[in-house]
Design an enzyme around this catalytic site. Structure first.
Site, PDB file in Angstrom:
ATOM      1  N   TYR A  24      -2.074  -1.016  10.454  1.00 50.51           N
ATOM      2  CA  TYR A  24      -2.062  -1.332   9.024  1.00 50.51           C
ATOM      3  C   TYR A  24      -0.812  -0.749   8.365  1.00 50.51           C
ATOM      4  CZ  TYR A  24      -3.578  -1.279   4.118  1.00 50.51           C
ATOM      5  OH  TYR A  24      -3.660  -1.440   2.751  1.00 50.51           O
ATOM      6  N   SER A  48       0.858  -1.187   0.000  1.00 48.54           N
ATOM      7  CA  SER A  48       0.000   0.000   0.000  1.00 48.54           C
ATOM      8  C   SER A  48       0.890   1.232   0.000  1.00 48.54           C
ATOM      9  CB  SER A  48      -0.883  -0.011   1.252  1.00 48.54           C
ATOM     10  OG  SER A  48      -1.531   1.227   1.434  1.00 48.54           O
TER      11      SER A  48
END
Length: 233
Positions: free
Chosen positions: A155, A142
């Site tokens: 995350y 990401s």
């Protein structure tokens, strides 16, 4: 080369995983193994993809990538196929909210799914790649793995770890024919994003930018074909 090889995609029962499986089938993979916990979901996806690509073998593997038994099931299935291997570590989860409100279980689960599972599955499949003279690993991380983003500390940390793992793996195994690439997209516009937005109050925060499944899937294929160390989407 992707043509004639076996591509293993985790998190493949919906959303981005389906798009990645479709993209590699279009590029000429002989076998695409779709991995997810939902067997019913996998069967449905495989039927749909087989109708689009009748010359490709779509093989569902119902397995939890965080479970040692699930990873062993994946290895046994792939080993029986016997083709040059490309692994796409796509499975991932995310939770939003202030870090002081995060539960220990939520933090541990995100690290387990987003970082430990890709590391351990890669480790389990590496011997097959090395014995075949080479292979490839694509990690779907990401942009959060490159930058910090608010309300997603666990995350972000897990995706930073995945970026670092891919770089280290590439350095260690390039001379032995195993490539490692990391793809870092912004938020992918899927049902998962809608769910996260709903939990956050129903409105997308102003700092969110999105991309599409097709764009990320294409980036995964390009990274594999071009042996790119990193791709930002």
């Amino acid at each position: 080369s992707i043509r004639g090889g076996c591509v293993v995609v985790t998190g493949a029962s919906r959303g981005l995983g389906v798009g990645i499986a479709r993209a590699f089938a279009t590029e000429g993979a002989a076998t695409v193994c779709l991995v997810a916990r939902s067997e019913a979901g996998l069967q449905s996806v495989c039927r749909g993809l087989a109708a689009e690509h009748p010359n490709v073998c779509f093989h569902p593997i119902a397995a939890d990538v965080t479970d040692p038994g699930g990873r062993a099931r994946i290895v046994r299935s792939v080993e029986s196929i016997g083709q040059r291997l490309l692994l796409v570590n796509n499975a991932g989860i995310e939770s939003w909210g202030p870090f002081e409100h995060a539960t220990e279980a939520s933090v541990e689960e995100q690290v387990a799914v987003n970082l430990l599972a890709p590391m351990l599955l890669t480790r389990a499949l590496l011997p097959l790649m090395l014995s075949a003279g080479g292979g490839s690993v694509i990690h779907v991380a990401s942009l959060a793995g490159k930058l910090g983003s608010p309300n997603s500390a666990a995350y972000t940390a897990s995706k930073h770890g995945l970026v670092g793992f891919s770089r280290a793996l590439r350095s260690e195994y390039a001379s032995r024919g195993v490539s490692s690439c990391v793809v870092c997209p912004s938020f992918v516009d899927t049902a998962l994003l809608d769910s996260l937005v709903a939990k956050a109050g129903g409105e997308r925060p102003p700092w969110i930018s999105t991309t599409t499944c097709d764009a990320v899937s294409s980036a995964c294929v390009r990274a594999a074909l071009g042996d790119e160390p990193e791709a930002l989407v």
